[in-house]
Design an enzyme around this catalytic site. Sequence first.
Site, PDB file in Angstrom:
ATOM      1  N   LYS A  48       0.845  -1.206   0.000  1.00 42.52           N
ATOM      2  CA  LYS A  48       0.000   0.000   0.000  1.00 42.52           C
ATOM      3  C   LYS A  48       0.881   1.258   0.000  1.00 42.52           C
ATOM      4  CE  LYS A  48      -3.746  -2.493   2.225  1.00 42.52           C
ATOM      5  NZ  LYS A  48      -4.383  -2.901   3.487  1.00 42.52           N
ATOM      6  N   GLN A  91      -5.618  -1.395   9.855  1.00 43.55           N
ATOM      7  CA  GLN A  91      -5.259  -2.724   9.330  1.00 43.55           C
ATOM      8  C   GLN A  91      -5.803  -3.813  10.261  1.00 43.55           C
ATOM      9  OE1 GLN A  91      -3.522  -3.117   6.330  1.00 43.55           O
ATOM     10  NE2 GLN A  91      -3.908  -5.297   6.554  1.00 43.55           N
ATOM     11  N   ASP A 114     -11.285   2.014   3.850  1.00 40.86           N
ATOM     12  CA  ASP A 114     -11.630   0.627   3.532  1.00 40.86           C
ATOM     13  C   ASP A 114     -13.115   0.421   3.248  1.00 40.86           C
ATOM     14  OD1 ASP A 114      -9.608  -1.249   3.256  1.00 40.86           O
ATOM     15  OD2 ASP A 114      -9.186  -1.291   5.401  1.00 40.86           O
TER      16      ASP A 114
END
Length: 276
Positions: A48, A91, A114
């Site tokens: 990422k 995460q 997300d």
Amino acid sequence: MKIIDGTAIAKEMLDELKLQIKETNLSPKLAVILVGDDPASKIYLKSKEAACSHVGIKYEKYLLPNSASQAELLELIKELNESDVNAILLQVPLPKGIDEGTSLEAIDPLKDADGFHPINLGRLLIGDESIAPATPSAVIEILKRINVEISGKHSVIVGRSNIVGKPLAAMLLNRDATVTVCHSKTRNMAKITREADILAVAVGKPHFITPEMVKEGAVVIDVGINRVGDRTVGDVDFEKVKEKASAITPVPGGVGPMTVACLMKHVFLLALAQRG
Ligand code: NAP
């Protein structure tokens, strides 16, 4: 049979995005929170970070120790919600003692990189995909870029997780597919998967889908990422299923890189929306 090159499509998408970011004169900023030291999470974050640097997104990493408390994490999220970052990514998985739902819900829905916030998942369900999860978006983007018509097709999804299977079902429905979702309690699964024009698999079990479960000419999208010895394999028995599919994603090099590209796109869109 066509092997779908997710790495090449992702590169194409990232190059387009780099131009878009330049043209809009934006300087999007993504904050990534990692709690603990899950090795797989560290690998995902590296890719990422590399993608951010490629397209011109500022990347800020916030590391909390394994011992961090729920309150500490919520405090950090609150600070980031109020800061100038455009997008926040927490995460997962999180260490024991930290509740995933509570933590994800603490993120400002307008900064939800997300797309896991219940408000954004709810919007997705009623057809507003402005903030959608990256992996289902990657599946849709792959189908679009290889010119697979979705409308009217029977799409079968194996797996009903909140981050892949369920949002993907909504996104395919939003595009007028007829959708069937299979899971661990599904009976006669092979009979159902054999009816799929588009078969998307997110189970987390190596080689779960065998050729007998696939219709001749189906488009097969393998979301799975499984470590087998020192190899990474998907949920589909790629070598055998590729003989039947009209198009199929490999693992690695299929959905994975496209997920990162879609995440970058979403960070840009959040920054754009915040500018107004
Ligand atoms: P998950 O939360 O573990 O969900 C797995 C799903 O598979 C569940 O719905 C489960 O059914 C179903 N399942 C398990 N065993 C089954 C069986 N024997 N028959 C039918 N269904 C079965 O997994 P996830 O987070 O969605 O991830 C799935 C896979 O995708 C993993 O390999 C993960 O690493 C990978 N992944 C890849 C990306 C990417 O960027 N490429 C992103 C996310 C995830 P129940 O609901 O009934 O338990």
